[in-house]
Design a protein around this motif. Structure first.
Motif, PDB file in Angstrom:
ATOM      1  N   UNK A 165       0.901  -1.115  -0.007  1.00  7.68           N
ATOM      2  CA  UNK A 165       0.111   0.164  -0.247  1.00  7.68           C
ATOM      3  C   UNK A 165       0.777   1.234  -0.037  1.00  7.68           C
ATOM      4  N   UNK A 166       2.147   1.176  -0.067  1.00  6.61           N
ATOM      5  CA  UNK A 166       3.040   2.362  -0.026  1.00  6.61           C
ATOM      6  C   UNK A 166       2.714   3.260  -1.287  1.00  6.61           C
ATOM      7  N   UNK A 217     -11.556   6.557  -8.719  1.00  2.17           N
ATOM      8  CA  UNK A 217     -10.811   5.384  -8.408  1.00  2.17           C
ATOM      9  C   UNK A 217     -11.412   4.274  -7.835  1.00  2.17           C
ATOM     10  N   UNK A 218     -12.405   4.420  -7.012  1.00  2.00           N
ATOM     11  CA  UNK A 218     -13.081   3.360  -6.316  1.00  2.00           C
ATOM     12  C   UNK A 218     -12.135   2.288  -5.599  1.00  2.00           C
ATOM     13  N   UNK A 241      -6.662  15.900   0.034  1.00  2.00           N
ATOM     14  CA  UNK A 241      -7.300  14.832  -0.341  1.00  2.00           C
ATOM     15  C   UNK A 241      -6.730  13.428   0.270  1.00  2.00           C
ATOM     16  N   UNK A 242      -5.177  13.424   0.197  1.00  2.00           N
ATOM     17  CA  UNK A 242      -4.717  12.535   0.841  1.00  2.00           C
ATOM     18  C   UNK A 242      -4.897  12.249   2.443  1.00  2.00           C
ATOM     19  N   UNK A 243      -4.886  13.315   3.031  1.00  2.00           N
ATOM     20  CA  UNK A 243      -5.067  13.298   4.738  1.00  2.00           C
ATOM     21  C   UNK A 243      -6.542  12.556   4.700  1.00  2.00           C
ATOM     22  N   UNK A 244      -7.525  12.869   3.676  1.00  6.68           N
ATOM     23  CA  UNK A 244      -8.889  12.580   4.212  1.00  6.68           C
ATOM     24  C   UNK A 244      -9.300  11.047   3.793  1.00  6.68           C
ATOM     25  N   UNK A 245      -8.218  10.150   3.357  1.00  3.02           N
ATOM     26  CA  UNK A 245      -8.469   8.807   3.027  1.00  3.02           C
ATOM     27  C   UNK A 245      -8.817   8.043   4.386  1.00  3.02           C
ATOM     28  N   UNK A 246      -9.597   7.003   4.241  1.00  8.50           N
ATOM     29  CA  UNK A 246      -9.832   6.065   5.215  1.00  8.50           C
ATOM     30  C   UNK A 246      -9.779   4.816   4.817  1.00  8.50           C
ATOM     31  N   UNK A 247     -10.577   3.902   5.066  1.00  7.14           N
ATOM     32  CA  UNK A 247     -10.836   2.640   4.527  1.00  7.14           C
ATOM     33  C   UNK A 247     -11.101   2.575   2.996  1.00  7.14           C
ATOM     34  N   UNK A 248     -10.348   1.455   2.431  1.00  6.98           N
ATOM     35  CA  UNK A 248     -10.448   1.396   1.156  1.00  6.98           C
ATOM     36  C   UNK A 248      -9.940   2.540   0.211  1.00  6.98           C
TER      37      UNK A 248
END
Length: 458
Positions: A165-166, A217-218, A241-248
């Motif tokens: 996931x890097x 991107x889904x 945007x990157x800071x808002x990522x959660x699961x999936x």
């Protein structure tokens, strides 16, 4: 070394060389040209190590790897292949081959890998392999081919990072295939069935821009192409945007042909964005750094053109040497375009030296470099470009016609800028340059310069 090695290759010479070398090293060797025989030996419990070719008369060695894993968990398999593409290396990694080597291989190197494989076999746990998937319908037409150490190291790095996931930063000059590397990482990863989204600055505009990108991107992969060109506002949007990522969350990749660490130090790239994108850095080598791959690539593009309906063409030995000696500032993309032109313009099946000289004579003579120091004389700047141009040929003289190519490189922008300064007025431009108007008209035609008239006089 101690142990039994199973060798499977349809090339009798390779079987003989490996049998002799392994026997001298203290191993027992069973060699065959049949994949069926190899599989029978494996099923019977023979062998502590397998060395197998990919393309066999009765099957595909890569496709047999999952079966070998089921029959003999922990049995190391070294794959050797003349198909030196990134897909071969990735498929070998996906099928959990112990190691992968391109042909022609270095025998001492293979012996070292075999020794390590036998040692690992002695320590290996009997764990069942469960990853026997292989992407269907994948194209093997990627121009990411090469047997040089630089490309093999690149293949192995891609294989190691593709299912992590890097974030991945892919750096390299224009035309080296950075976007293709990103696409390969996605297409051969466990996200392959999900979308691959390429993002530009325009995609990030507006309140809903970043959210729309993530929605597209889904959970697949997002590629920020040439991230070094993003302005400050776009960079801030990417960070949020990157800071808002959660699961999936989607896999994040970026490409850059500039030195991002230098841009970060100068304040052109945000530090928080830089560290978020550079989880793993993949550097794609320039073509001049892997000159031994140039003949392989040239023949690849000749074959590709033939498959697309072009006439059969091949490069004569001297013509190939000239192709190999060129600096290729535009890298693989420039090489492909050059081969396409040669296929169309050559008269006979064998492409000759004069035909190569003619095409290369119209190629850019100098590679773009960073801007010189402020206040540097034009002659000093040109001298730097020329020294670099000669250096890039690695001690071999450039193709004949350097004088005219260099003059053309300087003459074209000089006339274009003078025309722009005079609003496209050719009479004033000729006077500004100090040449006859008819001479200017001829140069505009010969150099294929576009002239636009407008109200602008200096």
């Amino acid at each position: 070394m101690d142990g039994t090695v199973l060798v499977a290759d349809d090339d009798r010479t390779i079987r003989t060389v490996l049998t002799q070398a392994l026997t001298r090293a203290g191993c027992k060797v069973h060699a065959t040209s049949s994949l069926m025989t190899l599989m029978r030996w494996v099923e019977e419990g023979k062998g502590d190590l397998v060395i197998s070719d990919v393309m066999m008369p009765d099957g595909n060695g890569l496709e047999a790897l999952p079966k070998i894993g089921e029959l003999r968990p922990g049995l190391p398999v070294i794959v050797i292949s003349a198909q030196n593409t990134i897909m071969t290396a990735i498929q070998a990694a996906e099928a959990e081959a112990y190691d992968y080597l391109p042909k022609p291989f270095d025998l001492p190197d293979l012996m070292k890998r075999a020794a390590r494989g036998l040692e690992i076999k002695r320590r290996a746990r009997n764990a069942k392999r469960d990853d026997d998937t292989q992407q269907e319908g994948a194209s093997d037409d990627l121009p990411l081919v090469g047997r040089t150490p630089q490309m093999q190291a690149l293949y192995r790095l891609v294989a190691r990072v593709m299912n992590t996931d890097l974030s991945v930063m892919i750096s390299g000059e224009s035309g080296t295939g950075k976007s293709l590397i990103a696409r390969a990482i996605h297409d051969f990863s466990d996200r392959r069935t999900l979308p691959f989204v390429v993002v530009s600055a325009n995609d990030l505009k507006g309140m809903d821009g970043p959210a729309t990108v993530v929605s597209r991107a889904k959970g697949g992969s997002i590629l920020f192409d040439e991230v070094g060109d993003l302005d400050a506002d776009s960079q801030a949007r990417v960070v949020r945007m990157l800071d808002s990522f959660g699961d999936n969350a989607p896999r994040i990749m970026a490409t850059s042909q500039t030195n991002l660490s230098q841009k970060m130090e100068s304040g052109e790239i945000r530090q928080d964005l830089y560290y978020r994108l550079c989880g793993v850095t993949v550097t794609v080598p320039a073509l001049r750094e892997r000159v031994d791959d140039i003949p392989l690539l040239a023949n690849h593009f000749l074959a590709k053109a033939e498959r697309e309906g072009a006439p059969v063409r091949r490069l004569g030995q001297d013509a190939m040497e000239m192709i190999r000696a060129y600096s290729w500032p535009g890298n693989v993309r420039q090489l492909e375009n050059t081969i396409r032109r040669l296929v169309v313009t050559s008269v006979e099946e064998e492409i000759t030296v004069p035909e190569v000289e003619l095409v290369l004579g119209n190629q850019p003579a100098m590679e773009p470099t960073s801007t010189g120091a402020e206040g540097e004389l034009l002659s000093a700047s040109v001298a730097k470009h020329l020294r670099r141009y000669f250096d890039l040929h690695g001690g071999v003289l450039p193709p004949p016609g350097v004088y005219q190519r260099i003059l053309r490189e300087i003459e074209t922008p000089l006339i274009e800028i003078a025309l722009d300064a005079t609003g496209g007025n050719q009479a004033k431009c000729a006077d500004l340059l100090g040449i006859n108007r008819n001479t200017l008209r001829k140069k505009i035609t010969d150099l294929e310069i576009s002239v636009t008239r407008r109200r602008k006089l200096m």
